[in-house]
Structures are given as C-alpha cells and as structure tokens.
Design a protein around this motif. Structure first.
Motif, short mmCIF file in Angstrom:
data_model
loop_
_atom_site.label_atom_id
_atom_site.label_comp_id
_atom_site.label_asym_id
_atom_site.label_seq_id
_atom_site.Cartn_x
_atom_site.Cartn_y
_atom_site.Cartn_z
N MET A 29 0.85 -1.19 0.00
CA MET A 29 0.00 0.00 0.00
C MET A 29 0.89 1.24 0.00
N TYR A 30 0.60 2.17 -0.89
CA TYR A 30 1.48 3.32 -1.09
C TYR A 30 0.96 4.55 -0.36
N LEU A 31 0.59 4.38 0.92
CA LEU A 31 -0.02 5.46 1.67
C LEU A 31 0.96 6.62 1.87
N TYR A 32 2.20 6.33 2.28
CA TYR A 32 3.17 7.39 2.51
C TYR A 32 3.40 8.21 1.25
N GLU A 33 3.58 7.52 0.12
CA GLU A 33 3.85 8.21 -1.14
C GLU A 33 2.65 9.05 -1.57
N TRP A 34 1.45 8.52 -1.36
CA TRP A 34 0.24 9.24 -1.74
C TRP A 34 0.07 10.50 -0.88
N LEU A 35 0.29 10.37 0.43
CA LEU A 35 0.17 11.52 1.31
C LEU A 35 1.23 12.57 0.97
N ALA A 36 2.44 12.10 0.67
CA ALA A 36 3.52 13.03 0.34
C ALA A 36 3.22 13.78 -0.95
N PHE A 37 2.73 13.06 -1.98
CA PHE A 37 2.46 13.70 -3.27
C PHE A 37 1.22 14.58 -3.19
N ASP A 38 0.17 14.09 -2.52
CA ASP A 38 -1.06 14.86 -2.40
C ASP A 38 -0.83 16.11 -1.56
N GLY A 39 -0.06 15.95 -0.48
CA GLY A 39 0.19 17.10 0.39
C GLY A 39 1.13 18.11 -0.21
N ARG A 40 2.02 17.66 -1.10
CA ARG A 40 2.99 18.57 -1.71
C ARG A 40 2.30 19.65 -2.53
N GLU A 41 1.18 19.30 -3.16
CA GLU A 41 0.49 20.27 -3.99
C GLU A 41 -0.21 21.35 -3.15
N LYS A 42 -0.39 21.07 -1.84
CA LYS A 42 -1.11 22.01 -0.99
C LYS A 42 -0.20 22.75 -0.02
N VAL A 43 1.03 22.26 0.12
CA VAL A 43 1.92 22.83 1.14
C VAL A 43 2.50 24.17 0.68
N ASP A 44 2.66 25.07 1.62
CA ASP A 44 3.36 26.34 1.37
C ASP A 44 4.84 26.06 1.56
N TYR A 45 5.56 25.84 0.45
CA TYR A 45 6.94 25.38 0.54
C TYR A 45 7.83 26.40 1.24
N GLN A 46 7.65 27.69 0.95
CA GLN A 46 8.49 28.71 1.57
C GLN A 46 8.30 28.74 3.08
N LYS A 47 7.07 28.58 3.52
CA LYS A 47 6.79 28.55 4.95
C LYS A 47 7.41 27.32 5.59
N LEU A 48 7.37 26.19 4.88
CA LEU A 48 7.97 24.96 5.38
C LEU A 48 9.48 25.14 5.55
N VAL A 49 10.14 25.78 4.57
CA VAL A 49 11.58 26.02 4.66
C VAL A 49 11.92 26.91 5.85
N GLU A 50 11.14 27.98 6.05
CA GLU A 50 11.38 28.90 7.15
C GLU A 50 11.24 28.21 8.50
N GLU A 51 10.21 27.37 8.64
CA GLU A 51 10.01 26.65 9.89
C GLU A 51 11.13 25.66 10.15
N THR A 52 11.60 25.02 9.09
CA THR A 52 12.70 24.06 9.22
C THR A 52 13.97 24.76 9.67
#
Length: 328
Positions: free
Chosen positions: A1-24
């Motif tokens: 079951m490809y749950l991790y990959e699906w969540l990662a790909f589905d969530g990537r389209e919705k994530v604010d990448y710049q905000k994620l980088v700043e928090e990291t």
C-alpha cells in the motif's frame, strides 16, 4: 500500500513550501532538529542490504519501498464494496428488464415503476460516489503498479523513482544533492520499523523528469524494508551510500534478491511477519501463540495481499533510464 507516497504527493500540492523552509530553518537554529545527513557522511561501520534489493549489478541497484507488506486490507474492503455495488446494480437492471419483457406496457405494475425510479438511480448514484471517492484509495494497492522501485545508478550518479503518475510519476534525482533524514545518535528502539527517507530541496535544482528536463520542485522518497533496530537502519543506509560512493566492492552483492514474481506464499509470508529472532528466547512462545491465535486473520490478509498483486501490473523504467550508464 502506497499510503506514505500518496500523502507526500497529495500534500505537496497544498503545502506552502516557503513557509515549510522557514520553519525548518528555525528548528535547526534552535537545535530542535538534527540537520540532514548528506551522502558524504558515514553513519555506520557496518553495511547491510536489509533484504531490500530487487536488482544488483555493476551499474545500479534497485531497492524496494517500506510498505510492500501493508496491502490487502483495502483490496478486501474497497474491492468487496465495489463488487457488491456493481452486482446490486446488475441484478436490479436484469429484474427490471425481465419485468418489461414478460408484461405488456398496459399491465406494467406500478411497483416496477416505483422500483425503476428509486432503486436504479440510488444504485447508480452509489456506484458513482464509489468510483469518485473510494476507488482512488483502492488504487493505492490494486489496479496500479505492483511495486515502487528506487534505483541508485552509480555511473550516472542519479536516483530514479519508478512510480505511477498518481503518486508522482517517474523522476530522476541528483545523488549528490540528496539529504538523508537519519539521526546517527538514535537509540536502538527508535530504529524499530524505520526506513530511509531521502529528500531533495527545491533550491538544490536536483529534480528532473523522466526525459531529464529540470523541475522546479522538491522530492522525497522512502527506501527499504522496515528495520528492527537503529543499527540495522544505519547499516542499510551505509550500504547504499558506499555502493554509490565507492562501488560494488564496498557493498557486496546480497545473498538473495527479492523476487518480483507474485508467488502466493510470499504474500502469506508478508502477512505472517513473525520475527524469527524471537525463537530460542524465553518470550518467544508468547509471540508464536499470538500469531497462532491470529491465524485466520493472517490467512485472509495473505490471500487479499496476493489478490492485490494479481490485480496490478509489473512496472518498468523508460528505456532511457534502463540504458543510462550502461556500456555500449
């Protein structure tokens, strides 16, 4: 079951990448997060293939992803629901057709009119909702690629991901720009059920599509069979790292590669998942007893694990990737 990959790909389209980088970056400066391990960092004095390789040669190794065993439950639940809805719609349609054929229009019973105006639309709407909302989840383990493969090519120094389009598709990634999300100081218990997580930041410009064209995107992938402890996890990453950095002599060929043929006993073995390391220990009898009590569930899981494999196709890399790094 490809749950991790699906969540990662589905969530990537919705994530604010710049905000994620700043928090990291904030977490790093506060010391709350271990910086990623680059491919130049050694994390273990030993190496282990972790029984995770499909292919091994002088040019590349093909490695499995973590969730091969976690399939079958969706095939049972969502698959049975789909068969039930399709069967119900077929029975209703056949009964209505028989009623129309066997009776004249003038004597057509009102109950049949009510039945046709209620049962058929309800069944059809249920089937529509099923294919819209449930079927995409079923495709996480059936009617899709039989497996996801991560290829490490030491000649091209690329990492290739073989995935269906709904999980991100085929991409090529720069090995030298990969970060491994591992903590070399983790406790042994923290490595239980662990696997390698590799990431490529958008700023690294290390992500390419199957044709080799650069993509302005970030990528992550999960690699290897879940491990039993931290030492096993770190040794597995070290195996991959040494193969890519120093060649096959530094990472010996596994005694046994994973078979890609969907043998039924492999599905039952995946469902059983009894760690033989408990044999000969005082508590071993307890784990054996638990597995025996769960035997009916294990058999059902194993059967639908096998069915899900039979409902999938064996994926292949594009020819350009298959030939990459090969000598003429």
């Amino acid at each position: 079951m490809y749950l991790y990959e699906w969540l990662a790909f589905d969530g990537r389209e919705k994530v604010d990448y710049q905000k994620l980088v700043e928090e990291t970056e904030k977490q790093k400066t506060k010391g709350g997060k271990i910086p990623p391990i680059t491919v130049q960092h050694s994390v273990s004095n030993t190496v282990s293939d972790n029984e995770s390789l499909y292919e091994y040669n002088q040019t590349y190794i093909d490695v499995r992803t973590p969730n091969d065993e976690k399939r079958g439950a969706l095939t049972l639940a969502a698959g049975s629901a789909g068969i039930l809805l399709i069967s119900m719609l077929a029975v209703i349609a056949m009964n209505l057709l028989e009623t129309i054929i066997e009776t004249h229009a003038s004597s057509f019973p009102w109950s049949a009119y009510i039945f046709s105006f209620v049962a058929l639309p309800v069944s059809g709407a249920s089937l529509y909702l099923y294919f819209k909302y449930a079927f995409p989840h079923l495709r996480l383990e059936a009617f899709t690629a039989r497996r996801l493969i991560v290829r490490f090519n030491r000649i091209t120094r690329k990492v290739y991901l073989l995935r269906p389009k709904h999980l991100g598709g085929v991409v090529a990634l720069d090995w030298d720009k990969a970060d491994a999300c591992l903590d070399p100081t983790m406790s042994e218990a923290e490595g239980i059920g662990g696997f390698v997580l590799l990431g490529w930041e958008k700023e690294s410009h290390g992500v390419f599509d199957a044709e080799g064209q650069p993509k302005d995107d970030f990528e992550i992938t999960f690699v290897g069979k879940p491990t039993r402890n931290a030492s096993e996890l770190l040794a597995f990453w070290e195996y991959i790292r040494r193969y890519m950095e120093y060649g096959p002599d530094a990472a010996p060929r596994p005694q046994r590669l994973i078979s890609k043929f969907p043998w039924p006993w492999n599905s039952f073995k995946a469902a059983w998942r009894l760690d033989t390391g408990f044999f000969g220990k005082s508590a071993g009898w307890f784990f054996i007893l638990i597995n025996l009590l769960l035997l009916p569930t294990i058999l059902i899981h194993g059967f639908f694990h096998w069915v899900s494999l039979l409902l999938c196709y064996e994926p292949r890399f594009p020819e350009s990737i298959e030939q990459a790094g090969q000598r003429p």
